[in-house]
Enzyme design. Structure first.
Site, PDB file in Angstrom:
ATOM      1  N   CYS A  85       0.851  -1.185   0.000  1.00 44.26           N
ATOM      2  CA  CYS A  85       0.000   0.000   0.000  1.00 44.26           C
ATOM      3  C   CYS A  85       0.890   1.238   0.000  1.00 44.26           C
ATOM      4  O   CYS A  85       1.865   1.297   0.741  1.00 44.26           O
ATOM      5  CB  CYS A  85      -0.904  -0.004   1.230  1.00 44.26           C
ATOM      6  SG  CYS A  85      -2.023   1.403   1.323  1.00 44.26           S
ATOM      7  N   HIS A 126      -9.123  -3.973  -2.238  1.00 44.37           N
ATOM      8  CA  HIS A 126      -8.147  -3.278  -1.385  1.00 44.37           C
ATOM      9  C   HIS A 126      -8.629  -1.860  -1.081  1.00 44.37           C
ATOM     10  O   HIS A 126      -8.622  -1.418   0.072  1.00 44.37           O
ATOM     11  CB  HIS A 126      -6.779  -3.251  -2.095  1.00 44.37           C
ATOM     12  CG  HIS A 126      -5.716  -2.522  -1.339  1.00 44.37           C
ATOM     13  ND1 HIS A 126      -4.712  -3.185  -0.676  1.00 44.37           N
ATOM     14  CD2 HIS A 126      -5.487  -1.197  -1.145  1.00 44.37           C
ATOM     15  CE1 HIS A 126      -3.909  -2.281  -0.097  1.00 44.37           C
ATOM     16  NE2 HIS A 126      -4.357  -1.074  -0.385  1.00 44.37           N
ATOM     17  N   GLU A 127      -9.079  -1.149  -2.113  1.00 45.04           N
ATOM     18  CA  GLU A 127      -9.513   0.236  -1.921  1.00 45.04           C
ATOM     19  C   GLU A 127     -10.817   0.319  -1.124  1.00 45.04           C
ATOM     20  O   GLU A 127     -10.981   1.213  -0.296  1.00 45.04           O
ATOM     21  CB  GLU A 127      -9.644   0.951  -3.264  1.00 45.04           C
ATOM     22  CG  GLU A 127      -8.370   0.976  -4.101  1.00 45.04           C
ATOM     23  CD  GLU A 127      -7.094   1.348  -3.355  1.00 45.04           C
ATOM     24  OE1 GLU A 127      -7.159   2.101  -2.358  1.00 45.04           O
ATOM     25  OE2 GLU A 127      -6.021   0.869  -3.758  1.00 45.04           O
ATOM     26  N   HIS A 130     -10.062   0.177   2.455  1.00 44.55           N
ATOM     27  CA  HIS A 130      -9.650   1.497   2.962  1.00 44.55           C
ATOM     28  C   HIS A 130     -10.861   2.294   3.425  1.00 44.55           C
ATOM     29  O   HIS A 130     -10.820   2.953   4.461  1.00 44.55           O
ATOM     30  CB  HIS A 130      -8.925   2.297   1.871  1.00 44.55           C
ATOM     31  CG  HIS A 130      -7.450   2.131   1.857  1.00 44.55           C
ATOM     32  ND1 HIS A 130      -6.635   2.594   2.866  1.00 44.55           N
ATOM     33  CD2 HIS A 130      -6.616   1.581   0.938  1.00 44.55           C
ATOM     34  CE1 HIS A 130      -5.370   2.324   2.582  1.00 44.55           C
ATOM     35  NE2 HIS A 130      -5.328   1.701   1.402  1.00 44.55           N
TER      36      HIS A 130
END
Length: 136
Positions: A85, A126-127, A130
């Protein structure tokens, strides 16, 4: 406008709020920042530029795409992988899914539902993590 990358783990671990039409400039800044980091990054969430809004930008091959209020509706074919990241040093192991169905709004606030697979699906997961304050 290219923004500075947020590296504060406390900030990154907080949930993001829904994006509205008033947040479109944040989406454009996120796209600019992703473009500026193209050699080291394939996706970003708004909290990575210091804004707790549900906005991500993802490299979809030939073009970067901004997605507001993305929500993974379905996921299948789990696998274990290792990811890095831009906001954190090193890589970490994580579980992802090879196929997802994503609902989101584009820069015109139009709703889309899209099936995605492989690398693009992994980036989006992944985003979206977040946005939930989940840091790999």
């Amino acid at each position: 406008m290219v923004r500075e990358i947020m590296r504060d783990v406390f900030f990154l671990s907080q949930k993001s709020e829904p994006a509205t039409e008033a947040d479109l400039q944040v989406a454009r800044d996120l796209l600019d920042t992703l473009e500026a980091h193209a050699n080291e990054c394939v996706g970003m969430a708004a909290n990575m530029i210091g804004v707790k809004k549900q906005i991500i930008a993802v490299n979809m091959g030939l073009v970067n795409v901004a997605m507001l209020n993305p929500a993974i509706r379905k996921k299948s074919r789990p696998f274990e992988t290792e990811e890095g990241c831009l906001s954190l040093a090193g890589t970490r192991k994580t579980k992802r899914f090879r196929e997802i169905e994503l609902e989101y709004q584009d820069l015109d606030m139009k709703k889309h539902i899209q099936k995605l697979t492989g690398w693009t699906a992994q980036i989006i997961q992944h985003e979206c993590d977040h946005l939930e304050g989940i840091i790999i």
